[in-house]
Design a protein around this motif. Structure first.
Motif, PDB file in Angstrom:
ATOM      1  N   THR A 116       2.439 -70.181  51.839  1.00 24.60           N
ATOM      2  CA  THR A 116       2.538 -71.622  52.071  1.00 24.60           C
ATOM      3  C   THR A 116       3.981 -72.045  52.285  1.00 24.60           C
ATOM      4  O   THR A 116       4.278 -72.864  53.169  1.00 24.60           O
ATOM      5  CB  THR A 116       1.926 -72.382  50.888  1.00 24.60           C
ATOM      6  N   ALA A 117       4.892 -71.484  51.496  1.00 21.07           N
ATOM      7  CA  ALA A 117       6.306 -71.834  51.649  1.00 21.07           C
ATOM      8  C   ALA A 117       6.851 -71.367  52.993  1.00 21.07           C
ATOM      9  O   ALA A 117       7.677 -72.049  53.611  1.00 21.07           O
ATOM     10  CB  ALA A 117       7.111 -71.220  50.505  1.00 21.07           C
ATOM     11  N   VAL A 118       6.384 -70.210  53.464  1.00 23.01           N
ATOM     12  CA  VAL A 118       6.848 -69.712  54.764  1.00 23.01           C
ATOM     13  C   VAL A 118       6.324 -70.589  55.891  1.00 23.01           C
ATOM     14  O   VAL A 118       7.057 -70.940  56.820  1.00 23.01           O
ATOM     15  CB  VAL A 118       6.408 -68.250  54.959  1.00 23.01           C
ATOM     16  N   ALA A 119       5.042 -70.957  55.817  1.00 22.75           N
ATOM     17  CA  ALA A 119       4.464 -71.787  56.881  1.00 22.75           C
ATOM     18  C   ALA A 119       5.064 -73.187  56.892  1.00 22.75           C
ATOM     19  O   ALA A 119       5.185 -73.805  57.948  1.00 22.75           O
ATOM     20  CB  ALA A 119       2.952 -71.874  56.704  1.00 22.75           C
ATOM     21  N   THR A 120       5.462 -73.694  55.728  1.00 26.30           N
ATOM     22  CA  THR A 120       6.043 -75.027  55.661  1.00 26.30           C
ATOM     23  C   THR A 120       7.380 -75.084  56.378  1.00 26.30           C
ATOM     24  O   THR A 120       7.751 -76.134  56.929  1.00 26.30           O
ATOM     25  CB  THR A 120       6.196 -75.456  54.199  1.00 26.30           C
ATOM     26  N   ARG A 121       8.102 -73.976  56.404  1.00 22.74           N
ATOM     27  CA  ARG A 121       9.406 -73.954  57.088  1.00 22.74           C
ATOM     28  C   ARG A 121       9.258 -74.116  58.595  1.00 22.74           C
ATOM     29  O   ARG A 121      10.176 -74.562  59.264  1.00 22.74           O
ATOM     30  CB  ARG A 121      10.136 -72.655  56.760  1.00 22.74           C
ATOM     31  N   HIS A 122       8.113 -73.715  59.146  1.00 27.71           N
ATOM     32  CA  HIS A 122       7.764 -73.925  60.552  1.00 27.71           C
ATOM     33  C   HIS A 122       8.622 -73.117  61.519  1.00 27.71           C
ATOM     34  O   HIS A 122       8.132 -72.554  62.494  1.00 27.71           O
ATOM     35  CB  HIS A 122       7.847 -75.416  60.917  1.00 27.71           C
ATOM     36  N   THR A 123       9.934 -73.037  61.289  1.00 24.70           N
ATOM     37  CA  THR A 123      10.842 -72.359  62.212  1.00 24.70           C
ATOM     38  C   THR A 123      11.841 -71.542  61.414  1.00 24.70           C
ATOM     39  O   THR A 123      12.345 -71.992  60.376  1.00 24.70           O
ATOM     40  CB  THR A 123      11.581 -73.374  63.098  1.00 24.70           C
ATOM     41  N   LEU A 124      12.151 -70.358  61.917  1.00 25.87           N
ATOM     42  CA  LEU A 124      13.146 -69.471  61.302  1.00 25.87           C
ATOM     43  C   LEU A 124      14.178 -69.089  62.349  1.00 25.87           C
ATOM     44  O   LEU A 124      13.873 -69.012  63.539  1.00 25.87           O
ATOM     45  CB  LEU A 124      12.484 -68.200  60.745  1.00 25.87           C
ATOM     46  N   ALA A 144      16.806 -64.503  60.138  1.00 28.28           N
ATOM     47  CA  ALA A 144      15.866 -64.643  59.025  1.00 28.28           C
ATOM     48  C   ALA A 144      14.491 -64.106  59.403  1.00 28.28           C
ATOM     49  O   ALA A 144      13.806 -63.485  58.577  1.00 28.28           O
ATOM     50  CB  ALA A 144      15.776 -66.103  58.605  1.00 28.28           C
ATOM     51  N   HIS A 145      14.075 -64.318  60.646  1.00 26.17           N
ATOM     52  CA  HIS A 145      12.782 -63.808  61.110  1.00 26.17           C
ATOM     53  C   HIS A 145      12.765 -62.284  61.096  1.00 26.17           C
ATOM     54  O   HIS A 145      11.796 -61.660  60.646  1.00 26.17           O
ATOM     55  CB  HIS A 145      12.506 -64.343  62.518  1.00 26.17           C
ATOM     56  N   ALA A 146      13.834 -61.655  61.586  1.00 22.81           N
ATOM     57  CA  ALA A 146      13.892 -60.190  61.600  1.00 22.81           C
ATOM     58  C   ALA A 146      13.927 -59.630  60.181  1.00 22.81           C
ATOM     59  O   ALA A 146      13.332 -58.578  59.904  1.00 22.81           O
ATOM     60  CB  ALA A 146      15.117 -59.738  62.382  1.00 22.81           C
ATOM     61  N   HIS A 147      14.623 -60.320  59.261  1.00 23.16           N
ATOM     62  CA  HIS A 147      14.702 -59.852  57.875  1.00 23.16           C
ATOM     63  C   HIS A 147      13.327 -59.865  57.211  1.00 23.16           C
ATOM     64  O   HIS A 147      12.912 -58.886  56.577  1.00 23.16           O
ATOM     65  CB  HIS A 147      15.682 -60.736  57.104  1.00 23.16           C
ATOM     66  N   MET A 148      12.598 -60.966  57.368  1.00 22.28           N
ATOM     67  CA  MET A 148      11.271 -61.054  56.753  1.00 22.28           C
ATOM     68  C   MET A 148      10.279 -60.121  57.433  1.00 22.28           C
ATOM     69  O   MET A 148       9.437 -59.502  56.763  1.00 22.28           O
ATOM     70  CB  MET A 148      10.776 -62.496  56.822  1.00 22.28           C
ATOM     71  N   ALA A 149      10.350 -59.992  58.758  1.00 22.01           N
ATOM     72  CA  ALA A 149       9.437 -59.091  59.462  1.00 22.01           C
ATOM     73  C   ALA A 149       9.631 -57.646  59.007  1.00 22.01           C
ATOM     74  O   ALA A 149       8.662 -56.888  58.900  1.00 22.01           O
ATOM     75  CB  ALA A 149       9.648 -59.210  60.967  1.00 22.01           C
ATOM     76  N   SER A 150      10.862 -57.251  58.735  1.00 18.24           N
ATOM     77  CA  SER A 150      11.117 -55.886  58.263  1.00 18.24           C
ATOM     78  C   SER A 150      10.461 -55.645  56.906  1.00 18.24           C
ATOM     79  O   SER A 150       9.828 -54.603  56.687  1.00 18.24           O
ATOM     80  CB  SER A 150      12.624 -55.644  58.189  1.00 18.24           C
ATOM     81  N   SER A 203       9.103 -68.932  65.532  1.00 20.88           N
ATOM     82  CA  SER A 203       8.065 -69.597  64.762  1.00 20.88           C
ATOM     83  C   SER A 203       7.779 -68.820  63.475  1.00 20.88           C
ATOM     84  O   SER A 203       7.697 -67.587  63.476  1.00 20.88           O
ATOM     85  CB  SER A 203       6.783 -69.726  65.592  1.00 20.88           C
ATOM     86  N   ALA A 204       7.601 -69.547  62.373  1.00 26.52           N
ATOM     87  CA  ALA A 204       7.323 -68.911  61.087  1.00 26.52           C
ATOM     88  C   ALA A 204       5.834 -68.680  60.857  1.00 26.52           C
ATOM     89  O   ALA A 204       5.468 -67.958  59.926  1.00 26.52           O
ATOM     90  CB  ALA A 204       7.886 -69.772  59.950  1.00 26.52           C
ATOM     91  N   TRP A 205       4.966 -69.261  61.677  1.00 28.24           N
ATOM     92  CA  TRP A 205       3.526 -69.151  61.445  1.00 28.24           C
ATOM     93  C   TRP A 205       3.000 -67.725  61.557  1.00 28.24           C
ATOM     94  O   TRP A 205       2.195 -67.302  60.713  1.00 28.24           O
ATOM     95  CB  TRP A 205       2.778 -70.068  62.407  1.00 28.24           C
ATOM     96  N   PRO A 206       3.372 -66.920  62.575  1.00 30.59           N
ATOM     97  CA  PRO A 206       2.845 -65.550  62.620  1.00 30.59           C
ATOM     98  C   PRO A 206       3.194 -64.738  61.377  1.00 30.59           C
ATOM     99  O   PRO A 206       2.357 -63.974  60.880  1.00 30.59           O
ATOM    100  CB  PRO A 206       3.507 -64.971  63.881  1.00 30.59           C
ATOM    101  N   LEU A 207       4.399 -64.897  60.858  1.00 31.21           N
ATOM    102  CA  LEU A 207       4.770 -64.168  59.647  1.00 31.21           C
ATOM    103  C   LEU A 207       3.996 -64.687  58.441  1.00 31.21           C
ATOM    104  O   LEU A 207       3.611 -63.904  57.557  1.00 31.21           O
ATOM    105  CB  LEU A 207       6.273 -64.295  59.399  1.00 31.21           C
ATOM    106  N   ALA A 208       3.772 -65.999  58.372  1.00 30.57           N
ATOM    107  CA  ALA A 208       3.000 -66.548  57.260  1.00 30.57           C
ATOM    108  C   ALA A 208       1.570 -66.022  57.276  1.00 30.57           C
ATOM    109  O   ALA A 208       0.998 -65.707  56.219  1.00 30.57           O
ATOM    110  CB  ALA A 208       3.016 -68.073  57.330  1.00 30.57           C
ATOM    111  N   GLU A 209       0.978 -65.893  58.459  1.00 25.43           N
ATOM    112  CA  GLU A 209      -0.385 -65.377  58.544  1.00 25.43           C
ATOM    113  C   GLU A 209      -0.439 -63.894  58.178  1.00 25.43           C
ATOM    114  O   GLU A 209      -1.389 -63.444  57.514  1.00 25.43           O
ATOM    115  CB  GLU A 209      -0.925 -65.599  59.960  1.00 25.43           C
ATOM    116  N   ARG A 210       0.546 -63.125  58.606  1.00 23.87           N
ATOM    117  CA  ARG A 210       0.594 -61.710  58.201  1.00 23.87           C
ATOM    118  C   ARG A 210       0.771 -61.585  56.694  1.00 23.87           C
ATOM    119  O   ARG A 210       0.176 -60.704  56.051  1.00 23.87           O
ATOM    120  CB  ARG A 210       1.736 -61.003  58.922  1.00 23.87           C
ATOM    121  N   TYR A 211       1.575 -62.454  56.121  1.00 19.30           N
ATOM    122  CA  TYR A 211       1.813 -62.457  54.676  1.00 19.30           C
ATOM    123  C   TYR A 211       0.519 -62.779  53.934  1.00 19.30           C
ATOM    124  O   TYR A 211       0.176 -62.127  52.933  1.00 19.30           O
ATOM    125  CB  TYR A 211       2.896 -63.481  54.372  1.00 19.30           C
TER     126      TYR A 211
END
Length: 246
Positions: A12-20, A24-30, A175-183
């Protein structure tokens, strides 16, 4: 999983950010890739306890779905449409940009910053050091190459165009949504792995060679996940008994 919660919060916290930002996106995706690889190996170990059925394994044909518009809100992750994939193919390597395209992008960025055609350009760069404890960051001017003095080199410093190296790399947002859904899919498979283990066992009994897809992992997983290689060895050893001719 506790490390993911500590670093990024819940989905929820990741999706709320909406944009990375791109970094930051590469760090979380790793981190997510490593956690997914760890969970796939744990599910393989659990799936190895499921006996092979007596009937011949048949794979159901893939059914076509009618696309429809879905709306999700960050406050209700339980309603998100997610899926944890065990046998997805390895990710494709992105195409590298040609030097010509990269140079053209830098020139365009310099024009936006105000550089004039034919104007000498000096770039600020951070000093790098191989010591264990890096010194305080200092900026210095890149020295010119060894060549005979020209008119451009005799130009006074205050008449040159100065630019920071970071200004040549425009900030990229993802976009932060794809990472939030994977999470969220990762958490669902972690809390209830039994359905995923049954599907994995059924698929591996029908197509044993696909275990290589389930054991795929990014190179950094061995450094971020404890006992990661032992998990892979245990999963391969448990499934070797199913695949043997005896």
């Amino acid at each position: 999983m506790a490390t993911l919660l500590m670093l990024f919060g819940d989905p929820t916290a990741v999706a709320t950010r909406h944009t990375l930002t791109g970094k930051a996106h590469a760090h979380m995706a790793s981190w997510l890739r490593c956690a997914e690889a760890m969970l796939r190996r744990l599910i393989l170990i659990e799936a190895s306890a499921i006996a092979k059925p007596n009937t011949r394994a048949l794979l159901k044909p893939r059914r076509s779905r009618t696309r429809k518009l879905m709306v999700f809100t960050p406050e209700e992750p339980e309603k998100w449409r997610t899926s944890f994939r065990m046998f997805a193919p390895a990710p494709r390597t992105p195409a590298r940009k040609t030097p010509g395209a990269a140079a053209a992008a830098r020139l365009e960025q310099l024009r936006k910053l105000g550089a004039l055609p034919g104007e000498p350009i000096f770039i600020f760069r951070e000093r790098c050091s191989s010591r264990a404890k890096p010194p305080p960051k200092e900026r210095y001017i890149l020295p010119p190459r060894a060549r005979p003095a020209t008119t451009r080199e005799r130009i006074r410093a205050q008449d040159c165009f100065w630019v920071d190296e970071r200004d040549l790399k425009p900030l990229v947002f993802r976009s932060a949504w794809p990472l939030a859904e994977r999470y969220e899919a990762l958490l669902r498979a972690f809390h209830d792995p039994a359905p995923y283990a049954r599907r994995a066992a059924r698929r591996l009994h029908a197509t044993p060679h696909r275990i290589e897809e389930a054991l795929r992992a990014p190179p950094e997983a061995a450094h971020l996940v404890q006992r990661f290689s032992q998990m892979g060895e245990r999963a391969a050893r448990r499934w070797r008994a199913h695949f043997s001719s005896g």
